[in-house]
Scaffold this motif. Structure first.
Motif, PDB file in Angstrom:
ATOM      1  N   GLN A  15     154.080 -41.393  28.379  1.00  0.00           N
ATOM      2  CA  GLN A  15     153.043 -41.715  27.403  1.00  0.00           C
ATOM      3  C   GLN A  15     153.500 -41.370  25.990  1.00  0.00           C
ATOM      4  OE1 GLN A  15     150.063 -43.361  28.339  1.00  0.00           O
ATOM      5  NE2 GLN A  15     150.248 -43.751  26.142  1.00  0.00           N
ATOM      6  N   ASP A  19     153.615 -43.805  22.756  1.00  0.00           N
ATOM      7  CA  ASP A  19     152.827 -43.411  21.584  1.00  0.00           C
ATOM      8  C   ASP A  19     153.701 -43.334  20.335  1.00  0.00           C
ATOM      9  OD1 ASP A  19     150.567 -43.273  23.133  1.00  0.00           O
ATOM     10  OD2 ASP A  19     150.574 -41.088  23.319  1.00  0.00           O
ATOM     11  N   GLU A  20     154.888 -42.775  20.483  1.00  0.00           N
ATOM     12  CA  GLU A  20     155.795 -42.643  19.341  1.00  0.00           C
ATOM     13  C   GLU A  20     156.183 -44.014  18.785  1.00  0.00           C
ATOM     14  OE1 GLU A  20     160.253 -40.874  18.303  1.00  0.00           O
ATOM     15  OE2 GLU A  20     159.238 -40.286  20.158  1.00  0.00           O
ATOM     16  N   ALA A  21     156.355 -44.985  19.671  1.00  0.00           N
ATOM     17  CA  ALA A  21     156.719 -46.339  19.236  1.00  0.00           C
ATOM     18  C   ALA A  21     155.506 -47.153  18.801  1.00  0.00           C
ATOM     19  CB  ALA A  21     157.449 -47.069  20.358  1.00  0.00           C
ATOM     20  N   GLN A  22     154.313 -46.586  18.957  1.00  0.00           N
ATOM     21  CA  GLN A  22     153.063 -47.244  18.574  1.00  0.00           C
ATOM     22  C   GLN A  22     152.868 -48.561  19.343  1.00  0.00           C
ATOM     23  OE1 GLN A  22     152.866 -47.568  14.285  1.00  0.00           O
ATOM     24  NE2 GLN A  22     153.137 -45.378  13.986  1.00  0.00           N
ATOM     25  N   VAL A  23     153.085 -48.480  20.647  1.00  0.00           N
ATOM     26  CA  VAL A  23     152.907 -49.642  21.519  1.00  0.00           C
ATOM     27  C   VAL A  23     152.056 -49.236  22.716  1.00  0.00           C
ATOM     28  CG1 VAL A  23     155.101 -50.689  20.860  1.00  0.00           C
ATOM     29  CG2 VAL A  23     155.023 -49.125  22.823  1.00  0.00           C
ATOM     30  N   GLU A  24     151.482 -50.245  23.367  1.00  0.00           N
ATOM     31  CA  GLU A  24     150.806 -50.018  24.640  1.00  0.00           C
ATOM     32  C   GLU A  24     151.793 -50.356  25.744  1.00  0.00           C
ATOM     33  OE1 GLU A  24     146.698 -51.219  27.026  1.00  0.00           O
ATOM     34  OE2 GLU A  24     147.411 -52.479  25.376  1.00  0.00           O
ATOM     35  N   THR A 272     152.673 -54.966  21.423  1.00  0.00           N
ATOM     36  CA  THR A 272     153.095 -54.401  20.139  1.00  0.00           C
ATOM     37  C   THR A 272     152.112 -54.766  19.036  1.00  0.00           C
ATOM     38  OG1 THR A 272     154.429 -56.321  19.517  1.00  0.00           O
ATOM     39  CG2 THR A 272     155.490 -54.632  20.876  1.00  0.00           C
ATOM     40  N   PRO A 273     152.026 -53.918  17.985  1.00  0.00           N
ATOM     41  CA  PRO A 273     151.108 -54.213  16.875  1.00  0.00           C
ATOM     42  C   PRO A 273     151.549 -55.402  16.039  1.00  0.00           C
ATOM     43  CG  PRO A 273     152.406 -52.245  16.404  1.00  0.00           C
ATOM     44  CD  PRO A 273     152.668 -52.601  17.835  1.00  0.00           C
ATOM     45  N   ASN A 279     161.787 -55.421  16.356  1.00  0.00           N
ATOM     46  CA  ASN A 279     161.035 -54.185  16.548  1.00  0.00           C
ATOM     47  C   ASN A 279     161.936 -53.184  17.255  1.00  0.00           C
ATOM     48  OD1 ASN A 279     159.202 -52.136  17.160  1.00  0.00           O
ATOM     49  ND2 ASN A 279     157.509 -53.576  17.443  1.00  0.00           N
ATOM     50  N   ALA A 282     160.234 -50.482  19.422  1.00  0.00           N
ATOM     51  CA  ALA A 282     159.712 -50.942  20.703  1.00  0.00           C
ATOM     52  C   ALA A 282     160.845 -51.193  21.690  1.00  0.00           C
ATOM     53  CB  ALA A 282     158.882 -52.214  20.500  1.00  0.00           C
TER      54      ALA A 282
END
Length: 312
Positions: A15, A19-24, A272-273, A279, A282
């Motif tokens: 997790q 979280d660090e990569a700002q992805v789900e 991804t955002p 990326n 990611a």
């Protein structure tokens, strides 16, 4: 069986990587020979993108192994097959004549969409769809790329005969994110667990004749892209994989084989955002998460019964 002492740490590590990569992130990893598992939302539906090419390659290899398809038979890729702007034959300006085997090679090694469409013409969508269902992936997208993309252009009010890139520039991000194609609950999809089950069957020679499974393993080992899952392992570790990308979607699945004989099927799917573009964070998250999952499986005692470490 109770989770191993390392299970909570594995959950937290995975997790934290996403979280660090700002992805789900969605992940499933499986020890091919013992059945032990590590999972993070492994049964959630996900957009597979070009991972759909794995069952297409298997359908080709099974027919070739059975003697019903000549690997050397040649076919011509024309403008009917090309979308343009891709790689391999998809970017060629002129017709290309190529063998059945090399269509599968281009499809898996560089994710050539035109080669995929030509192979789909040869195999038939119904045949590939039946095989995918047989192997536990009944909802994976099957068909020519043009058939898959025509509903997208209709949904976005885009003329496929015009300059698609220019028209897309005028489409809002909100409309793209709302596409049916990008919603796994409304469109063709799979799950991380289904994909590792498919890979496990191929590596255990249970997805068809041993000759066919071996050919798919060889083709997957020739993927040119090495910046996602493969980047998580050193040169002593053999990795055969297939990646996939769409707007806001980055994926990779494959099998990692260690010199000591350990074999691990891993599937990592990201939302991804950003809709597109490079990326690196990611991509690196796919490599790091795959490595963390495999490391956990390799630390699990060999004499334990299969278990799943489920991350929240």
């Amino acid at each position: 069986m109770a989770p191993s002492p390392a299970a909570p740490r594995a959950a937290a590590d995975l997790q934290a990587i996403f979280d660090e990569a700002q992805v789900e992130g969605f992940l499933h990893a499986r020890d091919i020979d013992t059945g032990r598992e590590v999972a993070l939302r492994a049964d959630a539906p996900v957009i597979v993108a070009s991972l759909r090419k794995i069952p297409i390659a298997l359908a080709y290899a099974r027919l070739a192994a059975a003697g019903w398809l000549d690997r050397a038979a040649r076919h011509t890729i024309t403008a009917v097959n090309r979308e343009g702007g891709g790689i391999g034959t998809d970017s060629c300006l002129h017709d290309v004549t190529i063998s059945n085997r090399d269509l599968a090679f281009f499809m898996l090694s560089m994710s050539d969409n035109a080669a995929t469409d030509k192979l789909m013409e040869i195999l038939g969508a119904d045949h590939v769809r039946a095989l995918a269902a047989e192997l536990g992936c009944p909802r994976i997208p099957v068909g020519r790329y043009r058939d898959l993309w025509d509903p997208v252009w209709e949904e976005l009010d885009i003329d496929p005969g015009g300059d698609i890139d220019a028209q897309l520039e005028k489409v809002s991000e909100e409309r793209i994110r709302g596409l049916t194609m990008l919603d796994p609950t409304r469109s063709a999809s799979s799950t991380p667990r289904e994909i590792t089950s498919l890979l496990t069957a191929i590596w255990r020679d249970e997805a068809g004749p041993a000759e066919a499974c071996a050919e798919v393993r060889d083709l997957m080992s020739r993927q040119l892209s090495a910046h996602r899952l493969i980047a998580g392992f050193d040169d002593k570790v053999k990795v055969a994989a297939k990646n996939g990308s769409l707007w806001g979607v980055l994926n990779e699945a494959g099998v990692v084989e260690y010199p000591d004989g350990g074999r691990y099927a891993v599937a990592v799917f990201l939302r991804t955002p950003a809709l597109g573009g490079r990326n690196p964070a990611a991509d690196a998250a796919i490599a790091r998460a795959a490595r963390a999952a495999v490391d956990h499986l390799r630390r699990t005692p060999a004499d334990t019964t299969p278990e799943e470490t489920t991350c929240p």
